[in-house]
Design a protein around this motif. Structure first.
Motif, PDB file in Angstrom:
ATOM      1  N   PRO A 195       0.881  -1.164   0.085  1.00  0.00           N
ATOM      2  CA  PRO A 195      -0.007   0.130   0.246  1.00  0.00           C
ATOM      3  C   PRO A 195       0.871   1.325  -0.025  1.00  0.00           C
ATOM      4  O   PRO A 195       2.072   1.145   0.544  1.00  0.00           O
ATOM      5  CB  PRO A 195      -0.916  -0.142   1.316  1.00  0.00           C
ATOM      6  CG  PRO A 195       0.269  -0.876   2.160  1.00  0.00           C
ATOM      7  CD  PRO A 195       0.633  -1.972   1.220  1.00  0.00           C
ATOM      8  N   LYS A 196       0.279   2.323  -0.429  1.00  0.00           N
ATOM      9  CA  LYS A 196       1.118   3.463  -0.466  1.00  0.00           C
ATOM     10  C   LYS A 196       0.724   4.246   0.769  1.00  0.00           C
ATOM     11  O   LYS A 196      -0.306   4.874   1.051  1.00  0.00           O
ATOM     12  CB  LYS A 196       0.474   4.224  -1.689  1.00  0.00           C
ATOM     13  CG  LYS A 196       0.825   3.978  -2.978  1.00  0.00           C
ATOM     14  CD  LYS A 196       0.513   4.739  -4.242  1.00  0.00           C
ATOM     15  CE  LYS A 196       1.206   4.186  -5.452  1.00  0.00           C
ATOM     16  NZ  LYS A 196       0.342   4.886  -6.764  1.00  0.00           N
ATOM     17  N   LEU A 197       1.754   4.535   1.772  1.00  0.00           N
ATOM     18  CA  LEU A 197       1.584   4.600   3.124  1.00  0.00           C
ATOM     19  C   LEU A 197       2.735   5.625   3.291  1.00  0.00           C
ATOM     20  O   LEU A 197       3.606   5.692   2.605  1.00  0.00           O
ATOM     21  CB  LEU A 197       1.602   3.824   3.900  1.00  0.00           C
ATOM     22  CG  LEU A 197       0.744   2.629   3.929  1.00  0.00           C
ATOM     23  CD1 LEU A 197       1.113   1.243   4.948  1.00  0.00           C
ATOM     24  CD2 LEU A 197      -0.840   3.194   4.234  1.00  0.00           C
ATOM     25  N   SER A 198       2.502   6.755   4.332  1.00  0.00           N
ATOM     26  CA  SER A 198       3.453   7.631   4.456  1.00  0.00           C
ATOM     27  C   SER A 198       3.141   7.945   6.149  1.00  0.00           C
ATOM     28  O   SER A 198       2.281   7.873   6.723  1.00  0.00           O
ATOM     29  CB  SER A 198       3.345   8.966   3.685  1.00  0.00           C
ATOM     30  OG  SER A 198       1.991   9.685   3.862  1.00  0.00           O
ATOM     31  N   GLY A 199       4.279   8.239   6.617  1.00  0.00           N
ATOM     32  CA  GLY A 199       4.460   8.742   8.049  1.00  0.00           C
ATOM     33  C   GLY A 199       5.599   9.757   8.438  1.00  0.00           C
ATOM     34  O   GLY A 199       6.036  10.101   7.603  1.00  0.00           O
TER      35      GLY A 199
END
Length: 357
Positions: A221-225
């Motif tokens: 999945p395309k995730l960012s943090g």
């Protein structure tokens, strides 16, 4: 049939050595956990599945300044954690977190360079492509060899070794050993090739579900943090993961390579065949908040079929009995491939000179 025979012989003479190497290294790697267990202390320790204990050892290993990029956790068959360090270095640690041995490159560990040879021919993506092409050739050999064997089926005589090292004897042994081992050779070739070439995997998955649907379901999945915290709360993350999948074992931890990427865990649920599982969880590297989770048992049927390719290919299911079966497959491929090269290039029949009329 003449053209089929020519294709079979010439292709075997050209790629037989690669197939022989793949068969031999594969037969050795099938027993990797066993021979590492004999040579490394604590490799035979029973697996501790307590998330709190795993959190404590994770904190110790990552916090000791080793430059850890990831951890492959101990399993039922191998009681040591493997640390992935920068620059190709690594280490094994026991389940209390004590370093058992470390290495600066893969050349210091036979299981690592054997794996690289078997999968990449020491040349990265190029070698992997060559291996994939050789796997496709192996499928071709099984099909064409079966067709060619049918003409001479009445002379069948099973031999593990040629009666003599002459070309006719080698050809007879090659033909009859090949037909006996054909199902296993086909299984090894198809499962290995579908892990390299997406079109091959799509053909295998197609009867079960849409290959496009399966690929989409398995894509990360395309995730960012945020950036990785100085002291991540491993206990909280592992507890969250265990609560989400209580029947699963923790298999790998991967730390973010650049700011914004998440921390990822792979888990193996009880019904999964894949040794490292495909059940995934992603956590914000800054806060430890769960961002996404994926249950491998809820993937489309085609994706689950694809996930059986590696355990079938590497004999990670079925216990010792299946490991011995796949050992026979690897040794047979090594013998058939090397003898094909030997008989083609060094035992070719000499053409008799024509007499002048």
């Amino acid at each position: 049939m003449k053209w089929l025979d020519l294709i079979h012989r010439w292709t075997g003479g050209l790629v037989g050595l690669v197939l022989g190497m793949m068969g031999l290294t594969g037969a050795i790697l099938v027993h990797e956990d066993a021979w590492l267990g004999w040579t490394l202390p604590h490799a035979g320790d029973a697996l501790n599945r307590d998330p709190a204990a795993l959190a404590a050892v994770t904190t110790r290993l990552i916090g000791d300044g080793h430059g850890v990029q990831g951890i492959v956790y101990a399993s039922d068959g191998f009681g040591l954690h493997q640390l992935r360090l920068s620059g190709g270095a690594g280490a094994y640690a026991d389940q209390a977190g004590a370093i058992v041995t470390r290495w600066g490159s893969q050349w210091e560990r036979p299981e690592l360079w054997l794996f690289d040879l078997h999968h990449h021919l020491f040349t990265g993506d190029v070698g992997e492509t060559v291996i994939g092409i050789a796997g496709l050739c192996a499928v071709l050999f099984v099909v064409t060899g079966t067709i060619l064997w049918w003409r001479t089926r009445r002379t069948f005589a099973f031999r593990l070794w040629p009666k003599r090292m002459s070309r006719p004897a080698i050809v007879m042994q090659h033909r009859d050993l090949g037909i006996v081992m054909a199902p296993l050779l086909l299984l090894s070739a198809v499962t290995g090739t579908m892990m390299i070439f997406k079109p091959v995997a799509a053909i295998v998955m197609a009867p079960f579900s849409s290959p496009a649907q399966a690929r989409a379901a398995m894509a990360p999945p395309k995730l960012s943090g945020g950036a990785l915290a100085a002291h991540p709360d491993w206990a909280a993350m592992l507890a969250t993961a265990h609560a989400r999948f209580p029947d699963a074992d923790f298999r790998t931890l991967t730390l973010p390579r650049k700011p914004g990427e998440p921390i990822s865990f792979r888990m193996r649920r009880a019904a999964e065949w894949l040794p490292n599982g495909r059940t995934m969880l992603w956590f914000d590297a800054a806060t430890g908040r769960l961002l996404a989770a994926r249950d491998a048992l809820a993937l489309p049927r085609g994706a689950q079929v694809f996930n059986t390719a590696y355990p079938l290919h590497a004999a990670k299911v079925g216990g010792l009995a299946y490991r011995l079966v796949m050992t026979c497959s690897g040794l047979a491929m090594a013998m058939l491939g090397s003898f094909a090269v030997w008989s083609f290039w060094f035992r070719r029949p000499r053409l008799k000179p024509r007499r002048a009329v």
